[in-house]
Design an enzyme around this catalytic site. Structure first.
Site, PDB file in Angstrom:
ATOM      1  N   GLN A   1      41.035  49.282  59.034  1.00 17.68           N
ATOM      2  CA  GLN A   1      41.978  48.161  59.053  1.00 17.68           C
ATOM      3  C   GLN A   1      41.680  47.155  57.948  1.00 17.68           C
ATOM      4  O   GLN A   1      42.581  46.538  57.385  1.00 17.68           O
ATOM      5  CB  GLN A   1      41.919  47.464  60.421  1.00 17.68           C
ATOM      6  CG  GLN A   1      42.953  46.362  60.616  1.00 17.68           C
ATOM      7  CD  GLN A   1      42.342  45.075  61.146  1.00 17.68           C
ATOM      8  OE1 GLN A   1      41.436  44.520  60.523  1.00 17.68           O
ATOM      9  NE2 GLN A   1      42.843  44.603  62.277  1.00 17.68           N
TER      10      GLN A   1
ATOM     11  N   ARG B   1      32.547  39.704  60.665  1.00 14.96           N
ATOM     12  CA  ARG B   1      33.686  40.110  59.844  1.00 14.96           C
ATOM     13  C   ARG B   1      34.119  38.990  58.915  1.00 14.96           C
ATOM     14  O   ARG B   1      34.357  39.195  57.719  1.00 14.96           O
ATOM     15  CB  ARG B   1      34.840  40.512  60.773  1.00 14.96           C
ATOM     16  CG  ARG B   1      36.110  41.039  60.108  1.00 14.96           C
ATOM     17  CD  ARG B   1      37.100  41.404  61.214  1.00 14.96           C
ATOM     18  NE  ARG B   1      38.326  42.005  60.736  1.00 14.96           N
ATOM     19  CZ  ARG B   1      39.442  41.342  60.442  1.00 14.96           C
ATOM     20  NH1 ARG B   1      39.452  40.018  60.564  1.00 14.96           N
ATOM     21  NH2 ARG B   1      40.535  41.979  60.034  1.00 14.96           N
TER      22      ARG B   1
ATOM     23  N   GLN C   1      44.826  35.282  61.011  1.00 12.97           N
ATOM     24  CA  GLN C   1      44.433  34.198  60.121  1.00 12.97           C
ATOM     25  C   GLN C   1      45.661  33.573  59.466  1.00 12.97           C
ATOM     26  O   GLN C   1      46.604  34.267  59.094  1.00 12.97           O
ATOM     27  CB  GLN C   1      43.480  34.729  59.046  1.00 12.97           C
ATOM     28  CG  GLN C   1      42.607  33.671  58.424  1.00 12.97           C
ATOM     29  CD  GLN C   1      41.358  34.277  57.800  1.00 12.97           C
ATOM     30  OE1 GLN C   1      40.893  35.325  58.212  1.00 12.97           O
ATOM     31  NE2 GLN C   1      40.809  33.608  56.805  1.00 12.97           N
TER      32      GLN C   1
ATOM     33  N   HIS D   1      43.073  43.417  53.491  1.00 15.33           N
ATOM     34  CA  HIS D   1      43.766  44.663  53.819  1.00 15.33           C
ATOM     35  C   HIS D   1      44.209  45.448  52.579  1.00 15.33           C
ATOM     36  O   HIS D   1      45.209  46.154  52.604  1.00 15.33           O
ATOM     37  CB  HIS D   1      44.968  44.391  54.733  1.00 15.33           C
ATOM     38  CG  HIS D   1      44.583  43.677  55.989  1.00 15.33           C
ATOM     39  ND1 HIS D   1      43.816  44.265  56.971  1.00 15.33           N
ATOM     40  CD2 HIS D   1      44.830  42.402  56.398  1.00 15.33           C
ATOM     41  CE1 HIS D   1      43.614  43.378  57.946  1.00 15.33           C
ATOM     42  NE2 HIS D   1      44.202  42.249  57.621  1.00 15.33           N
TER      43      HIS D   1
ATOM     44  N   SER E   1      46.158  41.647  62.485  1.00 14.16           N
ATOM     45  CA  SER E   1      44.924  41.577  61.710  1.00 14.16           C
ATOM     46  C   SER E   1      43.761  41.131  62.598  1.00 14.16           C
ATOM     47  O   SER E   1      43.363  41.849  63.508  1.00 14.16           O
ATOM     48  CB  SER E   1      45.123  40.636  60.517  1.00 14.16           C
ATOM     49  OG  SER E   1      43.996  40.624  59.666  1.00 14.16           O
ATOM     50  N   LEU E   2      43.232  39.940  62.384  1.00 16.54           N
ATOM     51  CA  LEU E   2      42.173  39.400  63.233  1.00 16.54           C
ATOM     52  C   LEU E   2      42.553  39.462  64.704  1.00 16.54           C
ATOM     53  O   LEU E   2      41.718  39.707  65.573  1.00 16.54           O
ATOM     54  CB  LEU E   2      41.892  37.952  62.831  1.00 16.54           C
ATOM     55  CG  LEU E   2      41.115  37.098  63.832  1.00 16.54           C
ATOM     56  CD1 LEU E   2      39.678  37.552  63.892  1.00 16.54           C
ATOM     57  CD2 LEU E   2      41.231  35.625  63.475  1.00 16.54           C
TER      58      LEU E   2
END
Length: 422
Positions: free
Chosen positions: A248, A123, A15, A198, A98-99
């Site tokens: 995560q 999510r 992102q 996170h 991440s994503l």
């Protein structure tokens, strides 16, 4: 003779790399991309194609929309690359920031595109709904930031570089943290997110997301996939993969260390698929998100490697051509009076050698020039002899013509390669 031993890693940004217009150039030229976007529309139940191509920006940057849009773009970029290269270049490792970890799992075969898209849609909805707080990036190493972040109840959200640490917290706590940091002469850079991703402020979202993870049909990956949560490779057990994706959400992204781990283990060619950053309108104006971090990762473990962005039509087509050129290194070599000597380090050409191969691609293609692969050390020793100098020589590609003829170095070599074609 050195051996060409490519070890490929596919990487995917997260992102923050979204922009209005992403994917439009791919769909204009490739039916593969158009079909993928049509499939995404059907799976999501809304027109992600229109939102990605036309915006508005404030809707695209909402987490619930950003995450499926970025995953669709990343997979479209990868699939177009695979089409152009006939699927000849499979990754030994996949990694996503991440994503982007969900795109990496698609690349590994652990998730189908449909499954991954439904997961990131959920999510994104939950992160947007339950997200609290903000994020700030500091140009400081982890231990330094942690030394003063804890006292303000702020959590570490990610480590992108050894000297870049992202912190998340409530707006009140972050304001107090920034005031304290500025008193030490350190200025933080606010990030545009819908929450302190996170960190512990994402625990509620993670708990709500767990049923979707439990229900997902995740398979053992066909290649190694790096976990943001551990900084190590995912295990083959799908239940462990699900658990790591759960953790995560509220633990820092260990990005730089995970990429360095893959490089230490032999990765020497890296592709980045999807997203784009920088000013300017349209896909052609964008820069890859992870390029500088990837190059720093190679420096951090003192290994040579090649990096190729594949984020729009131009860079994907160039990446495909690049791999086709490198594939010439494995082809049987013709007999001839002209030989292009290429130094290899860590199993792939040095940057200078790759440039020489690119310059001579047409000559090599029509087999008027043969290729000789040499280790960087062997090559440097030969260059020193050819230069008739006692000074240490650096590895450098060179062209020999007619066996005993003097080699042609630097710009004369490039001109000689062009002359072989013309």
């Amino acid at each position: 003779m050195a051996a060409y031993e490519p070890q490929i890693m596919f990487t995917f940004p997260g992102q923050g790399s979204q922009y209005v217009g992403m994917g439009s150039d791919l769909c204009e030229r490739y039916e593969t991309a158009r079909a993928l976007y049509r499939q995404a529309n059907e799976i999501l139940g809304f027109d992600i194609t229109r939102l990605s191509f036309e915006g508005p920006d404030e809707e695209l940057t909402r987490t619930r929309h950003t995450q499926p849009a970025l995953l669709t773009h990343a997979i479209a970029c990868m699939e177009v690359f695979r089409e152009l290269t006939d699927g000849a270049f499979a990754p030994a490792v996949a990694a996503g920031h991440s994503l982007g970890e969900y795109s990496a799992l698609v690349a590994s075969g652990a998730l189908t595109f449909e499954q991954a898209l439904l997961l990131v849609q959920k999510r994104g909805e939950l992160m947007g709904e339950y997200g609290r707080g903000k994020m700030v990036a500091f140009k400081l190493e982890l231990d330094t930031v942690r030394g003063f972040a804890d006292r303000f109840y702020c959590g570490i959200g990610g480590c992108n570089l050894p000297e870049q640490t992202v912190v998340g917290g409530t707006e009140e706590d972050l304001e107090a943290l920034q005031t304290y940091a500025e008193s030490l002469g350190v200025k933080g850079i606010p990030l545009n997110t819908e929450g302190a991703f996170h960190t512990y402020l994402m625990i509620t979202a993670a708990e709500a997301f767990r049923p979707a993870l439990n229900a997902a049909d995740i398979k053992s990956p066909a290649c190694r996939v790096l976990s943001n949560y551990t900084g190590e490779y995912h295990e083959e057990d799908p239940s462990k993969i699900k658990a790591y994706l759960f953790f995560q959400l509220f633990n820092p992204v260990k990005w730089i260390w995970s990429v360095q781990r893959a490089i230490t283990d032999g990765v020497n060619i890296v592709f980045e698929f999807g997203g784009g950053i920088g000013k300017g309108d349209g896909p052609a104006s964008k820069r890859p998100n992870l390029q500088s971090i990837t190059k720093r990762a190679f420096q951090g473990v003192d290994r040579h490697g090649l990096y190729f962005p594949a984020i729009n039509v131009e860079t994907i087509e160039d990446a495909a051509r690049s791999m086709q050129r490198l594939a010439l290194l494995e082809a049987p070599q013709p007999a001839g009076d002209a030989v292009l000597h290429l130094p290899l380090r860590n199993g792939v050409p040095t940057d200078e050698a790759y440039k020489a191969l690119t310059a001579g691609a047409r000559a090599v293609d029509n087999r008027s020039i043969a290729l000789q692969l040499e280790s960087a050390e062997e090559n440097a020793a030969e260059v020193a002899k050819l230069a008739a100098s006692d000074a240490p020589a650096k590895p450098e590609p060179y062209l020999t013509v007619g066996g005993d003829a003097a080699p042609l170095l630097g710009k004369p070599m490039i001109q000689a390669l062009q002359d072989r074609v013309d």
